[in-house]
Write a protein that holds these residues in place. Structure first.
Motif, PDB file in Angstrom:
ATOM      1  N   MET A 159      72.533  93.126  30.059  1.00 23.36           N
ATOM      2  CA  MET A 159      73.414  93.600  29.015  1.00 23.36           C
ATOM      3  C   MET A 159      74.273  92.419  28.559  1.00 23.36           C
ATOM      4  SD  MET A 159      76.270  96.671  29.198  1.00 23.36           S
ATOM      5  CE  MET A 159      77.563  95.807  30.067  1.00 23.36           C
ATOM      6  N   ILE A 160      74.652  92.448  27.297  1.00 16.62           N
ATOM      7  CA  ILE A 160      75.524  91.424  26.727  1.00 16.62           C
ATOM      8  C   ILE A 160      76.836  92.092  26.297  1.00 16.62           C
ATOM      9  CG2 ILE A 160      75.824  89.700  24.900  1.00 16.62           C
ATOM     10  CD1 ILE A 160      73.567  88.998  26.839  1.00 16.62           C
ATOM     11  N   ILE A 161      77.957  91.457  26.666  1.00 14.18           N
ATOM     12  CA  ILE A 161      79.280  91.865  26.207  1.00 14.18           C
ATOM     13  C   ILE A 161      79.750  90.768  25.261  1.00 14.18           C
ATOM     14  CG2 ILE A 161      81.675  92.335  26.843  1.00 14.18           C
ATOM     15  CD1 ILE A 161      80.631  93.203  29.613  1.00 14.18           C
ATOM     16  N   GLU A 162      79.942  91.123  23.983  1.00  9.36           N
ATOM     17  CA  GLU A 162      80.391  90.156  22.985  1.00  9.36           C
ATOM     18  C   GLU A 162      81.835  90.462  22.608  1.00  9.36           C
ATOM     19  OE1 GLU A 162      77.826  90.185  19.586  1.00  9.36           O
ATOM     20  OE2 GLU A 162      76.084  89.586  20.754  1.00  9.36           O
ATOM     21  N   THR A 163      82.715  89.472  22.768  1.00  7.20           N
ATOM     22  CA  THR A 163      84.107  89.601  22.371  1.00  7.20           C
ATOM     23  C   THR A 163      84.418  88.521  21.343  1.00  7.20           C
ATOM     24  OG1 THR A 163      85.121  88.036  23.921  1.00  7.20           O
ATOM     25  CG2 THR A 163      84.619  90.236  24.783  1.00  7.20           C
ATOM     26  N   GLU A 164      85.585  88.602  20.741  1.00  8.71           N
ATOM     27  CA  GLU A 164      85.971  87.550  19.807  1.00  8.71           C
ATOM     28  C   GLU A 164      86.183  86.222  20.526  1.00  8.71           C
ATOM     29  OE1 GLU A 164      89.930  89.849  20.557  1.00  8.71           O
ATOM     30  OE2 GLU A 164      87.868  90.426  20.174  1.00  8.71           O
ATOM     31  N   LYS A 165      86.278  86.261  21.862  1.00  5.65           N
ATOM     32  CA  LYS A 165      86.512  85.056  22.663  1.00  5.65           C
ATOM     33  C   LYS A 165      85.224  84.450  23.218  1.00  5.65           C
ATOM     34  CE  LYS A 165      91.043  85.854  22.651  1.00  5.65           C
ATOM     35  NZ  LYS A 165      92.094  84.998  22.210  1.00  5.65           N
ATOM     36  N   GLY A 166      84.101  85.186  23.133  1.00  2.00           N
ATOM     37  CA  GLY A 166      82.840  84.685  23.665  1.00  2.00           C
ATOM     38  C   GLY A 166      81.913  85.811  24.079  1.00  2.00           C
ATOM     39  N   SER A 167      80.698  85.436  24.445  1.00  2.00           N
ATOM     40  CA  SER A 167      79.681  86.389  24.906  1.00  2.00           C
ATOM     41  C   SER A 167      79.439  86.195  26.389  1.00  2.00           C
ATOM     42  CB  SER A 167      78.365  86.180  24.158  1.00  2.00           C
ATOM     43  OG  SER A 167      78.506  86.525  22.812  1.00  2.00           O
ATOM     44  N   PHE A 168      79.185  87.322  27.066  1.00  2.00           N
ATOM     45  CA  PHE A 168      78.989  87.301  28.515  1.00  2.00           C
ATOM     46  C   PHE A 168      77.766  88.129  28.864  1.00  2.00           C
ATOM     47  CE2 PHE A 168      83.357  86.625  27.498  1.00  2.00           C
ATOM     48  CZ  PHE A 168      83.725  85.567  28.307  1.00  2.00           C
ATOM     49  N   GLU A 169      76.871  87.535  29.651  1.00  2.00           N
ATOM     50  CA  GLU A 169      75.686  88.242  30.113  1.00  2.00           C
ATOM     51  C   GLU A 169      76.028  88.949  31.416  1.00  2.00           C
ATOM     52  OE1 GLU A 169      71.004  87.393  31.178  1.00  2.00           O
ATOM     53  OE2 GLU A 169      72.227  85.793  30.286  1.00  2.00           O
ATOM     54  N   VAL A 170      75.545  90.187  31.546  1.00  2.00           N
ATOM     55  CA  VAL A 170      75.780  91.001  32.734  1.00  2.00           C
ATOM     56  C   VAL A 170      74.443  91.283  33.398  1.00  2.00           C
ATOM     57  CG1 VAL A 170      76.681  93.188  33.618  1.00  2.00           C
ATOM     58  CG2 VAL A 170      77.803  92.084  31.666  1.00  2.00           C
ATOM     59  N   ASP A 171      74.303  90.915  34.671  1.00  2.00           N
ATOM     60  CA  ASP A 171      73.140  91.312  35.461  1.00  2.00           C
ATOM     61  C   ASP A 171      73.377  92.747  35.902  1.00  2.00           C
ATOM     62  OD1 ASP A 171      71.486  89.060  35.474  1.00  2.00           O
ATOM     63  OD2 ASP A 171      72.580  88.145  37.139  1.00  2.00           O
ATOM     64  N   LEU A 172      72.562  93.666  35.405  1.00  2.00           N
ATOM     65  CA  LEU A 172      72.754  95.075  35.722  1.00  2.00           C
ATOM     66  C   LEU A 172      72.148  95.429  37.070  1.00  2.00           C
ATOM     67  CD1 LEU A 172      72.036  96.650  32.229  1.00  2.00           C
ATOM     68  CD2 LEU A 172      74.260  96.368  33.353  1.00  2.00           C
ATOM     69  N   TYR A 173      72.813  96.339  37.766  1.00  2.00           N
ATOM     70  CA  TYR A 173      72.319  96.856  39.034  1.00  2.00           C
ATOM     71  C   TYR A 173      71.223  97.888  38.771  1.00  2.00           C
ATOM     72  CZ  TYR A 173      76.773  95.005  40.863  1.00  2.00           C
ATOM     73  OH  TYR A 173      77.842  94.217  41.191  1.00  2.00           O
TER      74      TYR A 173
END
Length: 121
Positions: free
Chosen positions: A1-15
């Protein structure tokens, strides 16, 4: 999953969990998030069921979780007002859905709220 904010994008390894699978079924979506100590949380647009997942209140820095009581996505990057010490702690039990790749402590510099947070598979 990707979390995109105005400060940057973060990849999440899902369980491999019921809550993570249910969350992915409800993506993409856009939410706003508020800060509570070193946690950002935001209400999801659709109810995410945690199924048979074990619920807990203590998480690790960088973990992403569902808070069933508020149908909220939570991002932990340090202690919260409910913590006993340095561990991230929810106010009531939730289900872990994954962990951010990289340094989640960066969220400490993001202020008190995040608008237009995009969640995508």
């Amino acid at each position: 999953m990707i979390i995109e904010t105005e400060k940057g994008s973060f990849e999440v390894d899902l369980y491999d969990s019921d809550a993570a699978r249910e969350l992915v079924k409800n993506l993409p979506q856009e939410i706003s998030m508020s800060r509570w100590g070193d946690e950002f949380y935001g209400s999801l647009n659709n109810k995410v069921e945690c199924g048979g997942d074990s619920l807990r209140d203590v998480f690790e820095t960088g973990e992403v979780a569902i808070w069933p009581d508020g149908n909220a996505l939570c991002i932990f990057f340090g202690p919260t007002p409910a913590s006993r010490g340095e561990e991230p702690r929810m106010i009531s039990p939730g289900a872990g859905v994954g962990k951010i790749k990289g340094d989640a402590v960066l969220f400490r510099d993001f202020g008190t709220s995040l608008k237009n947070v995009k969640l995508r598979p």
